[in-house]
Design an enzyme around this catalytic site. Structure first.
Site, PDB file in Angstrom:
ATOM      1  N   ASP A   1       0.823  -1.202   0.000  1.00  0.00           N
ATOM      2  CA  ASP A   1       0.000   0.000   0.000  1.00  0.00           C
ATOM      3  C   ASP A   1       0.858   1.254   0.000  1.00  0.00           C
ATOM      4  O   ASP A   1       2.083   1.187   0.096  1.00  0.00           O
ATOM      5  CB  ASP A   1      -0.941   0.002   1.211  1.00  0.00           C
ATOM      6  CG  ASP A   1      -0.257  -0.491   2.494  1.00  0.00           C
ATOM      7  OD1 ASP A   1       0.971  -0.295   2.617  1.00  0.00           O
ATOM      8  OD2 ASP A   1      -0.936  -1.069   3.356  1.00  0.00           O
TER       9      ASP A   1
ATOM     10  N   ASP B   1      -7.808  -3.354  14.475  1.00  0.00           N
ATOM     11  CA  ASP B   1      -9.180  -3.632  14.040  1.00  0.00           C
ATOM     12  C   ASP B   1      -9.244  -4.773  13.025  1.00  0.00           C
ATOM     13  O   ASP B   1     -10.289  -5.007  12.425  1.00  0.00           O
ATOM     14  CB  ASP B   1      -9.825  -2.378  13.455  1.00  0.00           C
ATOM     15  CG  ASP B   1      -9.060  -1.804  12.269  1.00  0.00           C
ATOM     16  OD1 ASP B   1      -8.044  -2.411  11.861  1.00  0.00           O
ATOM     17  OD2 ASP B   1      -9.480  -0.746  11.749  1.00  0.00           O
TER      18      ASP B   1
ATOM     19  N   HIS C   1      -7.420  -5.039  10.199  1.00  0.00           N
ATOM     20  CA  HIS C   1      -7.131  -4.714   8.799  1.00  0.00           C
ATOM     21  C   HIS C   1      -5.770  -5.265   8.379  1.00  0.00           C
ATOM     22  O   HIS C   1      -4.862  -5.403   9.187  1.00  0.00           O
ATOM     23  CB  HIS C   1      -7.214  -3.201   8.544  1.00  0.00           C
ATOM     24  CG  HIS C   1      -6.060  -2.397   9.055  1.00  0.00           C
ATOM     25  ND1 HIS C   1      -6.116  -1.640  10.201  1.00  0.00           N
ATOM     26  CD2 HIS C   1      -4.811  -2.203   8.551  1.00  0.00           C
ATOM     27  CE1 HIS C   1      -4.965  -1.030  10.389  1.00  0.00           C
ATOM     28  NE2 HIS C   1      -4.152  -1.356   9.403  1.00  0.00           N
TER      29      HIS C   1
ATOM     30  N   GLU D   1      -9.619  -1.763   5.417  1.00  0.00           N
ATOM     31  CA  GLU D   1     -10.288  -1.528   6.686  1.00  0.00           C
ATOM     32  C   GLU D   1     -11.510  -2.436   6.823  1.00  0.00           C
ATOM     33  O   GLU D   1     -11.976  -3.024   5.837  1.00  0.00           O
ATOM     34  CB  GLU D   1     -10.721  -0.060   6.765  1.00  0.00           C
ATOM     35  CG  GLU D   1      -9.588   0.943   6.634  1.00  0.00           C
ATOM     36  CD  GLU D   1      -8.720   1.035   7.876  1.00  0.00           C
ATOM     37  OE1 GLU D   1      -8.846   0.183   8.777  1.00  0.00           O
ATOM     38  OE2 GLU D   1      -7.895   1.972   7.954  1.00  0.00           O
TER      39      GLU D   1
END
Length: 270
Positions: free
Chosen positions: A68, A145, A147, A152
């Site tokens: 990314d 979380d 990801h 996400e």
């Protein structure tokens, strides 16, 4: 299900990853590595660099694709993932910079408003990975979380490389790289999708510390759901999850994972 390996610390995890990738490069000199940023992979990169040096492994043909990149940061920004990957992977390993890519290479800080240019970058990146023969080993971290990459919660499990809006928690977590100022953290990114990640032949996810325990529990022993993107690893035929005791603390079957790894034939590797 994924293989779960519980280790003492990040250094032990790094040695396992390093040995795996070093052996791959020996067998396939033009191996394609999937690269990640963040703190979790750093010990793994250090271990691999040491093995490459100690065993005089030729890495001149090795290729790499990062997961990314932030949108809006020029490639020269010290916290761009282009800069980070070159600082933490390319230089220590001695890779050819021309053979290592991030999704934002062609954007170089282009603003979010440059829609046509940004929209084309994702499909072009997936095509470049495919043209290289696909990724042999993809290293992954995991967010609190759940990801992976910048996928996400709620990300499609079939997604390709595309633009995403960063969750507020991710920006808070990453503010430590921006002088602890969340206002400096970009709000958008371009990331390999879950579908892209799952095409890699081997996935290696690293996680350390109690802060990752809930995400690891959901990833390994929860249901497969877009609301824990890393749970998609349960669908992969060759996924390895390497974690320390704190990250493993909420796993119900951790004793079995230890037993299985302790009794695994050496010739199987990871």
């Amino acid at each position: 299900m994924a293989e779960v390996i519980i280790v003492k610390n990040e250094e032990e995890a790094g040695e396992i990853y390093g040995r795996c990738v070093a052996d791959l490069i020996k067998a396939k000199p033009d191996a394609v590595l999937g690269l990640a940023t963040g703190s979790s992979p750093l010990a793994a990169y250090r271990a691999l660099a040491k093995i490459v040096k100690d065993e005089s492994i030729d890495v001149s043909q090795v290729r790499g694709f990062a997961l990314d990149e932030y949108l809006g940061l020029p490639l020269t920004h010290p916290e761009s993932y282009h800069s980070t990957i070159h600082r933490t992977v390319v230089e220590p390993l001695g890779l050819d910079p021309a053979k290592v890519h991030v999704p934002g290479d062609v954007l170089n800080g282009a603003p979010l408003e440059d829609g046509d240019k940004i929209a084309a970058a994702g499909p072009a990146y997936d095509a470049a990975i495919e043209a290289a023969g696909g990724i042999d080993v993809q290293i992954l971290g995991i967010g609190t979380d759940g990801h992976i990459g910048f996928n996400e919660p709620g990300s499609s499990l079939a997604s390709g490389t595309r633009v995403k809006t960063l969750a507020e928690q991710t920006r808070i977590d990453n503010a430590r790289f921006f002088d602890n100022d969340i206002n400096q953290v970009p709000t958008h990114c371009i990331t390999q999708g879950i579908g892209t990640v799952l095409k890699a032949r081997h996935l290696v996810l690293l996680a350390f510390g109690a802060g990752k325990a809930e995400a690891i529990e959901e990833t390994v022993e929860g249901g497969v759901s877009a609301f824990c993107p890393a749970s998609a690893l349960q669908l992969h035929p060759h996924a390895t999850i390497i974690i320390d005791e704190e990250a493993a603390s909420r796993l119900r079957h951790k004793d079995y994972y230890r037993y299985a790894f302790a009794h695994k034939p050496a010739w199987q590797g990871i």
